[in-house]
Structures are given as structure tokens and as C-alpha cells.
Design an enzyme around this catalytic site. Sequence first.
Site, short mmCIF file in Angstrom:
data_model
loop_
_atom_site.label_atom_id
_atom_site.label_comp_id
_atom_site.label_asym_id
_atom_site.label_seq_id
_atom_site.Cartn_x
_atom_site.Cartn_y
_atom_site.Cartn_z
N ASP A 1 -12.32 -8.97 4.46
CA ASP A 1 -13.63 -8.91 3.79
C ASP A 1 -14.27 -10.30 3.77
O ASP A 1 -15.47 -10.46 4.01
CB ASP A 1 -13.51 -8.41 2.35
CG ASP A 1 -13.75 -6.90 2.23
OD1 ASP A 1 -13.44 -6.18 3.19
OD2 ASP A 1 -14.24 -6.46 1.17
N TYR B 1 0.82 -1.21 0.00
CA TYR B 1 0.00 0.00 0.00
C TYR B 1 0.86 1.26 0.00
O TYR B 1 0.42 2.31 -0.46
CB TYR B 1 -0.90 0.04 1.24
CG TYR B 1 -2.26 -0.59 1.06
CD1 TYR B 1 -2.40 -1.85 0.50
CD2 TYR B 1 -3.41 0.07 1.49
CE1 TYR B 1 -3.63 -2.44 0.38
CE2 TYR B 1 -4.65 -0.51 1.37
CZ TYR B 1 -4.76 -1.77 0.82
OH TYR B 1 -6.00 -2.34 0.70
N LYS C 1 3.04 -15.30 1.67
CA LYS C 1 3.17 -15.96 0.37
C LYS C 1 4.66 -16.27 0.21
O LYS C 1 5.31 -15.85 -0.75
CB LYS C 1 2.63 -15.04 -0.74
CG LYS C 1 2.50 -15.67 -2.11
CD LYS C 1 1.41 -16.73 -2.21
CE LYS C 1 1.45 -17.41 -3.57
NZ LYS C 1 0.53 -18.56 -3.66
N ASP D 1 -6.39 -6.87 4.05
CA ASP D 1 -7.54 -6.19 3.44
C ASP D 1 -8.49 -7.22 2.84
O ASP D 1 -9.70 -7.21 3.07
CB ASP D 1 -7.04 -5.22 2.37
CG ASP D 1 -8.18 -4.50 1.65
OD1 ASP D 1 -9.11 -4.04 2.35
OD2 ASP D 1 -8.15 -4.41 0.41
N ASP E 1 -3.27 -17.99 -0.23
CA ASP E 1 -4.31 -18.62 -1.05
C ASP E 1 -5.01 -19.72 -0.26
O ASP E 1 -6.24 -19.84 -0.26
CB ASP E 1 -3.75 -19.14 -2.38
CG ASP E 1 -2.47 -19.96 -2.23
OD1 ASP E 1 -1.88 -19.99 -1.12
OD2 ASP E 1 -2.05 -20.59 -3.23
C1 IPM Z 1 -10.37 -1.11 4.26
C2 IPM Z 1 -10.65 -0.43 2.95
C3 IPM Z 1 -9.49 0.50 2.61
C4 IPM Z 1 -8.25 -0.35 2.48
C5 IPM Z 1 -9.71 1.38 1.36
C6 IPM Z 1 -10.99 2.19 1.44
C7 IPM Z 1 -8.54 2.28 1.09
O1 IPM Z 1 -10.87 -1.37 1.96
O2 IPM Z 1 -10.21 -0.40 5.27
O3 IPM Z 1 -10.33 -2.34 4.29
O4 IPM Z 1 -7.97 -0.90 1.41
O5 IPM Z 1 -7.53 -0.47 3.47
MG MG Z 2 -11.00 -3.40 2.67
#
Ligand code: IPM
Ligand code: MG
Length: 359
Positions: A251, A141, A191, A247, A223
Site C-alpha cells: 500500500d 493470515y 522482523k 500487504d 520498520d
Molecule cells: C490486499 C487486500 C486484502 C489483503 C484484503 C482485502 C483481505 O488488502 O489484497 O492487499 O489483506 O490481502
Molecule cells: Mg492490502
Amino acid sequence: MSRNILVLPGDGIGPEITREAVKILDACRQDGLDVTVEEALVGGAAYDTHGEPLPEVTLAAAKSADAILLGAVGGPKWDKIEDLSKRPEKGLLGLRKHLGLFGNLRPAVLYPQLAEASSLKPEVVSGLDIMIVRELTGGIYFGQPRGIEKRGGERVGFNTYVYSESEIERIGRVAFEMAQKRGRRLCSVDKANVLEVTILWREVMDRLAPEYPDVELSHMYVDNAAMQLVRAPKQFDVIVTGNMFGDILSDAAAMLTGSIGMLPSASLNESGQGMYEPCHGSAPDIAGKNMANPLATILSVAMMLRYSLDESELASRIERAVGRVLDDGLRTADIAYAGTRQVSTQEMGDAVLDAFHHV
Ligand code: IPM
Ligand code: MG
């Protein structure tokens, strides 16, 4: 001593969900929590007013706050800004970087009342309680060099995936200590079969392990971790990983719990100052419709009370209030299913507020 909380509603559903969370914060103040609450602009909202996603005034207010509550940033309205440094997301990334918020805690806990809302079978997710510890201020990042440039007649895009030993070590320590307070199992995700940077990551985690003899450390390629998260998620206790893998995996973990609308997060720096935000984004498709789930933001207030304000009693009360409301069958659209009562963002916030006074 009065402490100072900065609220950054941001974009999309950000303002609606933070409004509900601030109601709970106000209720805590009425019950004696000594804090002042200020608001400032960040993300697209800040860009529209100041031409910058992270204006100086916002950054200064953030630096002097004891804790920050953030809604969400971004949306299609700003996707065409060519200068990437002016995109709303840069407001969020800038806050993380400037405040040194390297330790991101993303708990994925399944409320038993929501087992039916998960896309996985109830027996696969019931009792789920995972903590993802994501490194937040380094890795791909932020690595340099980065960019898009002309090379030999065509454009190339490039980023740099880089971690120093000290960066790996400090997030490793956060994760080991977290594991000590929980189920004493830590899985480091990398990885290392392909990327040198994560070979070093693995080495540093192994080097730390003897200092935490009560924690069982394991390693997993990313993975496989993605697969295991949807195959048998209850095998995990604490997961530690870098910025981008964290990240993505968070999710996936969020969805196991029924909805990403349920997941709070804390981002901490070395002095315990923290920024608290829901794991989800700004959801532009439902913004302004009073249908977003405010629970992740409300639960982020609970994390703030626990990790930055040393008020774990109030934190537990908020969490119990959320449990009570779910028990009562109230659901925003993202977690609603047959037999439950669908409510709006505001109704959900009011219900938690009411429950907060009674738990
Ligand atoms: C998160 C979000 C952020 C990230 C974005 C909005 C920059 O997806 O906090 O997970 O990638 O960290
Ligand atoms: Mg995110």
C-alpha cells in the site's frame, strides 16, 4: 486451444472497474485472442445471493479457469457479519488458499506523467520501478490457532505467525528469479530482531542466495523498510516479504506512484495459473459514482496476458495505451491535478480502448 477467463467483479467499485477491463479484453479477442470469458459472484455480492462469500460454483469455476480477473471485495454493508468466515474478505482469501496462489507480484511503477500526482517530490519518485513479491497463502493470515476466546474472565484475541522452510523457499525462488529478470537486487524484509519465524525466513533466503550468484541479496527489518520506501524508494529493485508485511508495504509503495488506483497485481500458483486484481480495495465511499480509477484493473489484464496467457505483445500494447491516455492528460479524480482533464471511470476505459486500437 481456447482458454477460459473467469471475471469476479465483487463489491463496491469492483463491478465498474472490471467492466472497463473486460472491454479491453474484448478488444483483444477481436484482435484474435482466443479466450472465453465467464462471470461469477464473490465476496459480499456472493454472500447476499448464496449466503457464502465463496460459493461452490464460484470456486469450481475458478479452479477450472486458466486465469481469473478480480475487482475488489468488502464494504461496510457486510462489516457486521459476526461469523468471520462469512465476511467478503474470506472470499478472496479462500480463492488464494484453495488455488494455492502463493506468489503475489505487486509492481510499483511510476508513470512519468504522474510524477506530480505522487505525495513525494518528483525527484524522489521519478523513474521508480519496484517489484514487491509478497507471500500470499501463509503467515499470520492463515496460521492456526486463531480466534477470540474467553480466558480467565476476559476475552483474548490471538493469531499465529507461522512459515515452514518449504513455504519460505518457494516464495524465495520466485523472488530471486524475478530479480534475475530485472535489476538483480533482492531485498528480503523481515522482523528477525524480534520474531523467530522471520529468523528462519532470513536463514532460508541466505541459504538460497548462492544458487543465484548474479543476484545481490540484502535484508531489512520491516520498520526500516517502511521508512526507506518513503525516504529513498529508488534504492529497491525486488522486495520479498511475508503476507502481512507485504500487504502493508505494498500500500505504501502504491502511493509513491501517485495513486493506489494505478497498481495491478498477479497472484500465481505452482502451475502458472493466476488471479489478477488491482492492489486497491472496494472503495465503498465512491462505489457506483463512476469516478473510480479503472487503470489498475486494466493493467491487471496486461499482467494476465503476460504471466498466464503468454501474450506479452498484447500486454505491452495495453500498457502503451494507458501511457498514451495519460500523455493526453486524462485523469480520474484520484490522479487529477491542475492542468489535467478529469474524466469518469467509463470515459477512462473508453479512452484506453480507443488508444489500444492506435498504439
Ligand atoms: C490486499 C487486500 C486484502 C489483503 C484484503 C482485502 C483481505 O488488502 O489484497 O492487499 O489483506 O490481502
Ligand atoms: Mg492490502
